[in-house]
Enzyme design. Structure first.
Site, mmCIF file in Angstrom:
data_model
loop_
_atom_site.group_PDB
_atom_site.id
_atom_site.type_symbol
_atom_site.label_atom_id
_atom_site.label_comp_id
_atom_site.label_asym_id
_atom_site.label_seq_id
_atom_site.Cartn_x
_atom_site.Cartn_y
_atom_site.Cartn_z
ATOM 1 N N CYS A 101 0.564 -1.366 -0.173
ATOM 2 C CA CYS A 101 0.046 0.320 0.295
ATOM 3 C C CYS A 101 0.763 0.849 0.362
ATOM 4 O O CYS A 101 1.610 1.228 0.688
ATOM 5 C CB CYS A 101 -1.162 0.070 1.302
ATOM 6 S SG CYS A 101 -2.079 1.705 1.192
ATOM 7 N N CYS A 116 -0.163 4.553 2.611
ATOM 8 C CA CYS A 116 -0.848 4.072 3.505
ATOM 9 C C CYS A 116 -0.170 2.705 4.426
ATOM 10 O O CYS A 116 0.469 2.309 4.158
ATOM 11 C CB CYS A 116 -1.881 4.829 5.024
ATOM 12 S SG CYS A 116 -3.015 4.095 4.286
ATOM 13 N N SER A 117 -1.535 1.937 4.791
ATOM 14 C CA SER A 117 -0.901 0.213 5.010
ATOM 15 C C SER A 117 -1.961 -0.213 4.964
ATOM 16 O O SER A 117 -2.693 -1.183 4.889
ATOM 17 C CB SER A 117 -0.665 0.617 6.717
ATOM 18 O OG SER A 117 -0.953 1.285 7.001
ATOM 19 N N CYS A 118 -2.916 0.222 3.913
ATOM 20 C CA CYS A 118 -3.952 -0.685 3.607
ATOM 21 C C CYS A 118 -3.788 -2.577 3.363
ATOM 22 O O CYS A 118 -2.379 -2.723 2.977
ATOM 23 C CB CYS A 118 -4.401 0.125 2.584
ATOM 24 S SG CYS A 118 -5.747 1.570 2.206
#
Lengths: 204, 107
Positions: A108, A111-113
Site C-alpha cells: 500500500c 499508507c498501509s491498507c
C-alpha cells in the site's frame, strides 16, 4: 535478584500518546460518538481473533477444491465469506494467484491498507517507508531481501492496495503435498506468502 | 527463509487507537477512504523528513492524523483534547499506586 519493594507514591504514568488516546476515547464516548461496547469488540477481534491463520484456511481450501478456487478468483469477498470470515468495513477483497509465469506481491503505497479480515494487523515492515517506496520500484530486490529468488522467466506483478480494494496472494501449492488435507496444507501457508514477500513452506 | 513473528500491536495504546478509529468509521463519522487519504498525507509529510520504520513512528502519525481529523470535524477540539489529556495525567499522578485511576470529575 532482590525484590525492590519501595513505595510507589502514585500510579505509573502511561506514555504520552497513551494519555492522548485516552483523552480522545473519553471525549468521544461521553459525546456518544463511539460505543464502548463496539470498541471492546473491535479490540477483541483484532487482538485475539483475526490473523494469518484465516487467510491460510482460504488458501488451503483453494488448493484443495478447484470449484472453491474458481469462486475465490471470481469474487474473493463472497468466497471468503463462505468460510465465515467477514470484513468489517465492506472492503472489497481480490485474490491474485501466483503461477509459474507470474508472482504477485502486495503493497500500500499510500499508507498501509491491508486485508485485515484474513491477515490481521500488518507487520511493521509492511508499514515502513522503505517497503512502501521500494516494492513498486524494485520488487525483485525487495524479494531478494526477504530471501525469495524467482526464476528469470517469472515476472513480478505488484498490486497497490487502497481503502476500497485489498489483495490476497494465493501462492502456488508446494510440490509433494498431494496427500495432505486442508488443515495440513494451511500450516504451510505463511503470512508473507499471502503478501507475496514469501513462499509457502515445503511439506515436513 | 524465516518470517518474523506475526506482530499485532507493540503497545496497548496502539490497539486502543486502532479500535477507536475503526469504531468512528463504522459509526459513520468518517469514511475509511477519507481516513486513508488523511493518514497517507501525514505519513508522506513525516516521511519527507526521515524514513519511517513502520513501528512507533507509524502509530505516532496515526494519532496525529486522528486528532487533526476530530478537530477539523468538530468531534473533539484540540483544546478539549488537551484539557482531557491533562486531566488524565493529573488523575494518574494523584491516584495511589494500586488503586483504579479515575477522572476526578468524570461525568
Amino acid at each position: 535478584m532482590p525484590h525492590d519493594d519501595h513505595d510507589h507514591p502514585h500510579s505509573l504514568l502511561p506514555p504520552e500518546p497513551a494519555l492522548r488516546v485516552k483523552a480522545l476515547e473519553t471525549i468521544l464516548t461521553a459525546k456518544g460518538l463511539v460505543d464502548p461496547a463496539a470498541l471492546d469488540e473491535i479490540l477483541d477481534t483484532y487482538e485475539r481473533k483475526v490473523g494469518p491463520h484465516l487467510g491460510a484456511a482460504v488458501v488451503a481450501r483453494a488448493w484443495s477444491d478447484p470449484d472453491y478456487r474458481a469462486r475465490l478468483l471470481a469474487d474473493a469477498t463472497a468466497a471468503i465469506a463462505e468460510l465465515e470470515i467477514s470484513g468489517r468495513q465492506g472492503e472489497h477483497m481480490v485474490a491474485v494467484e501466483n503461477t509459474p509465469e507470474t508472482h504477485n506481491m502486495v503493497v500500500c503505497t499510500l499508507c498501509s491498507c491491508y486485508p485485515w479480515p484474513v491477515l490481521g494487523i500488518p507487520p511493521g515492515w509492511y508499514k515502513s517507508d522503505a517497503y512502501r517506496a521500494r516494492a513498486v520500484r524494485e520488487p525483485r530486490k525487495v524479494l531478494a531481501e526477504f530471501g525469495v529468488t524467482l526464476p528469470d522467466g517469472q515476472k513480478v506483478r505488484v498490486w497497490d492496495s487502497t481503502a476500497e480494494v485489498r489483495y490476497l496472494v494465493i501462492p502456488m501449492r508446494p510440490a509433494g503435498t498431494e496427500g495432505l488435507d486442508e488443515a495440513a496444507l494451511a500450516r504451510l501457508v505463511t503470512r508473507d506468502s499471502m503478501i507475496g514477500t514469501g513462499l509457502p513452506t515445503g511439506p515436513a | 527463509m524465516t518470517a518474523p513473528a506475526p506482530s499485532r500491536f507493540d503497545e496497548p495504546w496502539q490497539a486502543q487507537l486502532f479500535a477507536l478509529t475503526v469504531a468512528l468509521s463504522e459509526a459513520g463519522h468518517f469514511s475509511w477512504p477519507d481516513w486513508t487519504q488523511a493518514f497517507g498525507a501525514t505519513l508522506k509529510r513525516h516521511g519527507a523528513a526521515r524514513a519511517l520504520d513502520g513501528g512507533a513512528d507509524y502509530y505516532a502519525a496515526w494519532l496525529e492524523t486522528l486528532e487533526a481529523l476530530l478537530d477539523t470535524r468538530g468531534f473533539a477540539g484540540r483544546d478539549e483534547a488537551e484539557t482531557m489529556r491533562a486531566a488524565w495525567e493529573a488523575a494518574y499522578l494523584s491516584t495511589p499506586h494500586g488503586s483504579p485511576v479515575r477522572l476526578r470529575n468524570a461525568g
